[in-house]
Design an enzyme around this catalytic site. Structure first.
Site, PDB file in Angstrom:
ATOM      1  N   LEU A  81      33.445  39.281  42.321  1.00  0.00           N
ATOM      2  CA  LEU A  81      32.827  38.017  42.711  1.00  0.00           C
ATOM      3  C   LEU A  81      33.645  37.405  43.842  1.00  0.00           C
ATOM      4  O   LEU A  81      34.868  37.586  43.904  1.00  0.00           O
ATOM      5  CB  LEU A  81      32.794  37.036  41.531  1.00  0.00           C
ATOM      6  N   ASP A  82      32.973  36.654  44.721  1.00  0.00           N
ATOM      7  CA  ASP A  82      33.684  35.943  45.778  1.00  0.00           C
ATOM      8  C   ASP A  82      34.680  34.961  45.167  1.00  0.00           C
ATOM      9  O   ASP A  82      34.521  34.517  44.021  1.00  0.00           O
ATOM     10  CB  ASP A  82      32.703  35.165  46.656  1.00  0.00           C
ATOM     11  N   LYS A  83      35.675  34.596  45.945  1.00  0.00           N
ATOM     12  CA  LYS A  83      36.711  33.688  45.456  1.00  0.00           C
ATOM     13  C   LYS A  83      36.119  32.369  44.969  1.00  0.00           C
ATOM     14  O   LYS A  83      36.541  31.825  43.942  1.00  0.00           O
ATOM     15  CB  LYS A  83      37.743  33.430  46.561  1.00  0.00           C
TER      16      LYS A  83
END
Length: 232
Positions: A101-103
């Site tokens: 997942l993106d940050k």
């Protein structure tokens, strides 16, 4: 039950090719009997020996983490905030992430040391759907939903048809079988919407428990990712 060569390689005796050589050379015993067939089936009740030492079956670990925003999806630790820092498990150094997942995204992360299952989840050929709750700036119209459902032409590829359900004027759930870099954000941008909250709630048949707080994790049994993994 597992093949003998797989059992041994999972137990860190050697690579698959190395353990096959050990088996064929008569170095492995199962229940006291020399076995030279790498495809021989063994179960947890069997006693497997190498050099007169009993080989313990390697344990696969399956973990669901409710990732908070602000953490990097990585199993390496340094001074930054990485998701592996949230997990306290004796096998944590063996874990890999099945779909990052993106940050700034949050929600379901699935971690395991079962390499074959990770491959099943991330392989485009398997078409395992990932489900996200997306909150945007802007109004999600019927026309925009239809574009998502038909596939969006991005700069480098056209997305596969998504499954979309409108929750509120600016909130949808969306199911996609791909996992390209920043894909959800790019899809929303293509229809003039800006993502302000992105939460993954399911990977195939692996669901984020409603009572699992952000930053918490649980260990589960091996999931059946193909059970209801694709919408009808």
């Amino acid at each position: 039950m597992d093949r003998l060569d797989k059992f041994l390689s999972n137990s860190k005796i050697g690579s698959r090719s190395e353990v096959k050589r050990l088996i064929k050379s008569g170095k492995i015993r199962v229940n006291g009997k020399i076995i030279k067939n790498p495809n021989y089936k063994v179960s947890n009740s069997d006693t497997v020996e190498f050099n007169n030492q009993i080989i313990e079956g390697h344990k696969f670990i399956y973990i669901i983490l409710n990732k908070p925003a602000g953490y990097v999806s990585s199993t390496y630790e340094n001074k930054n905030k990485y998701v592996i820092q949230l997990i306290n498990h004796k096998y944590k150094n063996e874990l890999s992430i099945a779909g990052r997942l993106d940050k700034d995204a949050r929600g379901l992360l699935f971690l395991t040391n079962d390499g074959e299952l990770i491959h099943e989840i991330i392989s485009p050929k398997k078409k395992i759907y990932k489900t996200y709750e997306v909150k945007v700036i802007g109004n999600i119209t019927k026309e925009k939903i239809e574009k998502l459902e038909k596939g969006i032409q991005l700069k480098d590829f056209k997305t596969k048809p998504a499954i979309v359900e409108k929750i509120e004027n600016n909130i949808i759930t969306i199911k996609i079988s791909e996992g390209k870099y920043h894909q959800i954000k790019r899809m929303m941008k293509a229809i003039n919407l800006a993502v302000i909250d992105l939460k993954r709630v399911a990977i195939g048949n692996i669901f984020l428990p409603a009572n699992l707080k952000e930053g918490e994790w649980i260990e589960i049994k091996k999931p059946d990712i193909f059970n209801n993994s694709s919408p009808k």
